[in-house]
Design an enzyme around this catalytic site. Structure first.
Site, PDB file in Angstrom:
ATOM      1  N   SER A 195       0.353  -1.153   0.381  1.00 57.53           N
ATOM      2  CA  SER A 195      -0.078   0.130   0.314  1.00 57.53           C
ATOM      3  C   SER A 195       0.925   1.988   0.227  1.00 57.53           C
ATOM      4  CB  SER A 195      -0.730  -0.196   1.323  1.00 57.53           C
ATOM      5  OG  SER A 195      -1.361   1.034   1.353  1.00 57.53           O
ATOM      6  N   GLU A 308      -8.714  -4.975  -4.117  1.00 61.16           N
ATOM      7  CA  GLU A 308      -8.371  -4.309  -3.724  1.00 61.16           C
ATOM      8  C   GLU A 308      -8.678  -3.018  -3.318  1.00 61.16           C
ATOM      9  OE1 GLU A 308      -5.801  -3.818  -2.805  1.00 61.16           O
ATOM     10  OE2 GLU A 308      -4.527  -5.242  -3.545  1.00 61.16           O
ATOM     11  N   HIS A 400      -8.225  -5.586   0.994  1.00 63.95           N
ATOM     12  CA  HIS A 400      -6.523  -4.954   0.527  1.00 63.95           C
ATOM     13  C   HIS A 400      -5.475  -5.351   1.933  1.00 63.95           C
ATOM     14  CE1 HIS A 400      -3.738  -1.169  -0.475  1.00 63.95           C
ATOM     15  NE2 HIS A 400      -4.233  -0.733   0.872  1.00 63.95           N
TER      16      HIS A 400
END
Length: 502
Positions: A195, A308, A400
């Site tokens: 990320s 995601e 995610h």
């Protein structure tokens, strides 16, 4: 019973004593730079001060100021104590080693506003048992890490706004200078992150300040948001100062604002989850550098997860609303979008998949092509594994950040997986971690295959290949050619429209 002796290492700052965890040595809370406090706030990190005697490295350091509840819920756990004095790193190394080992340096995610290198999913013991040296670190977050204001301009003879990236660069320099004392090979450093950590890896691949400090890169769930222009950051810095009643602020007044006053600022005063382009660290936007193929040449492993878009919902993005916006503005051609997503019903699910691919999946395709321009290998993956007891909860796929405890082989340490992971899940995590370590050991221009349950070939010139990890949430690995190629080609054109290339 013989009690193992504690591990002593000699750094450029002084001797440091770690702890023993079975056959792994661990040093916690090593200072890699001076505390960025007082006059050093919003300055490039300075060398850590030396010490006399032996410093005990048995306790994790404070993390940068942040929202503790937000981090517990979304950032990987409880980050512990907070302080502006946060520039410390942690090292896991095998107790017995016969040669210098590959080094893997982890940059945590959290949108540049939450996170810490000490969180349970990032525990380096399982990777270190695979004969690598693992380094995790803290860096400045929020406005302490990214800030611009006219009163600070040119203080150091150059323009600096990306202080978090400078912290990461300082940690990498420290690794170059000291990692041999911990059994690591300073000539084989893999920088990896997820990320915002992945975005940092990409930014350092584009930064002239980071050249030569690492040799391989792993990018997990990096995102395509454009960098924040420096002009925008300056405007926001003025607005932040005004929020604190400083309408013509001096540098001294800005540095007198309490460090814990920044993290709670909401929109529109909070920072974007992107670095600032236009300073000495990032003279050009990262995406411009990648599209032009001007990144530092090195082997890259890059990929993203099957759900995601889950993180977008957390931030209040209306996924169905994105499709309605396309319909209203007649952009991209909604008919073409539907052709690219056959069988997907309803605006909510279509928006979920389109936003996922535009914001995350396409970046892997773009980086692959950039790697081919510079003649470097690129391994791509698509992570779609969900622990067997969680199929109903995560029916849309891997959230995610879900791949992180598989990469570190820490399912039994991370929340909530430690409550439900079974033997099959743990075996699968072990295989994923093996691939990541194989990359650290073997990835190069002359070795473009990683070995594991299946041979994972790199995408080299003219070959678009990707490893599917999970195969629709069930254990398995499969190499696919031209994965989502039509979607990727379309969304790449959309990305290029939003960067500043001629």
């Amino acid at each position: 019973m013989k009690i193992p002796s504690l591990p002593l290492a000699n750094t450029q700052q002084g001797n440091i004593m770690g702890v023993v965890q079975g056959d792994i040595h661990l040093w916690r809370g090593i200072p890699y730079a001076a505390p960025p406090t007082g006059e050093l706030r919003w300055r490039a990190p300075q060398p850590a001060p030396a010490w006399q005697g032996v410093r005990q490295a048995n306790t994790f350091s404070c993390a940068s100021w942040q929202d503790i509840e937000y981090c517990k819920a979304l950032g990987g756990g409880d980050p512990g104590r907070f302080s502006e004095d946060c520039l410390y790193l942690n090292i896991w190394s095998p107790a017995t080693r016969s040669r210098p080992l590959p080094v893997m340096v982890w940059l945590h995610g959290g949108g540049y506003t939450i996170g810490s290198g000490c969180l349970p999913p990032y525990d380096g013991e399982a990777l270190a048992k695979r004969e690598v040296v693992v380094v995790t670190l803290n860096y400045r977050l929020g406005h302490l890490g990214f800030f611009a204001h006219p009163a600070l301009e040119g203080e150091e003879g150059e323009c600096l706004n990306n202080f978090a990236l400078l912290d990461q660069i300082a940690a990498l320099r420290w690794v170059q200078d000291n990692i041999a004392a911990f059994g690591g090979d300073a000539h084989n450093v893999t920088l990896f992150g997820e990320s915002a950590g992945a975005r940092s890896v990409l930014s350092l691949m584009a930064s002239p300040r980071a050249k030569g400090l690492f040799h391989k890169a792993i990018i997990q769930s990096g995102y395509t948001l454009p960098d924040t222009p420096r002009e925008t950051a300056l405007e926001k810095g003025v607005a932040v100062a005004a929020h604190f009643g400083l309408h013509n602020a001096t540098a001294e007044q800005l540095r007198a604002i309490p460090a814990d006053a920044f993290w709670s600022l909401g929109a529109p005063l909070k920072i974007a989850p992107t670095p600032i382009s236009g300073d000495a660290v990032l003279p050009e936007p990262m995406l411009d550098i990648i599209f032009a193929g001007k990144q530092h040449p090195m082997p890259v492993l890059i990929g993203s997860n099957s759900d995601e878009a889950s993180v977008m919902a957390v931030f209040g993005v209306d996924l169905a609303g994105q499709i309605e916006k396309l319909r209203r503005e007649r952009r991209l051609g909604l008919g073409l979008i539907k052709l690219l997503y056959p069988g997907v019903k309803g605006d909510e699910e279509l928006g979920r998949q389109v936003c996922r691919d535009m914001a995350f999946t396409t970046l892997g395709y773009v980086v692959m092509q950039a790697q081919q321009r510079v003649g470097e290998p690129c391994w791509r993956y698509w992570f779609d594994y969900v622990a067997q007891s969680e199929h109903a909860t995560y029916a849309k796929g891997a959230w995610h950040g879900n791949e992180v405890p598989y990469v570190f082989d820490t399912l039994m340490l991370a929340e909530p997986s430690r409550y439900y992971a079974n033997d099959n899940d743990r075996a699968f995590a072990s295989q994923v971690a093996d691939y990541w370590v194989s990359f650290a050991y073997h990835a190069s221009r002359t070795c473009d295959v990683l070995h594991g349950p299946v041979r994972w070939p790199a995408s080299v010139q003219g070959r678009d290949r990707l490893l599917r990890i999970g195969l629709n949430k069930f254990a398995g690995f499969k190499v696919e050619n031209r994965f989502m190629r039509a979607r990727m080609s379309l969304f790449k054109r959309v990305m290029k429209h939003h960067v500043s290339l001629d």
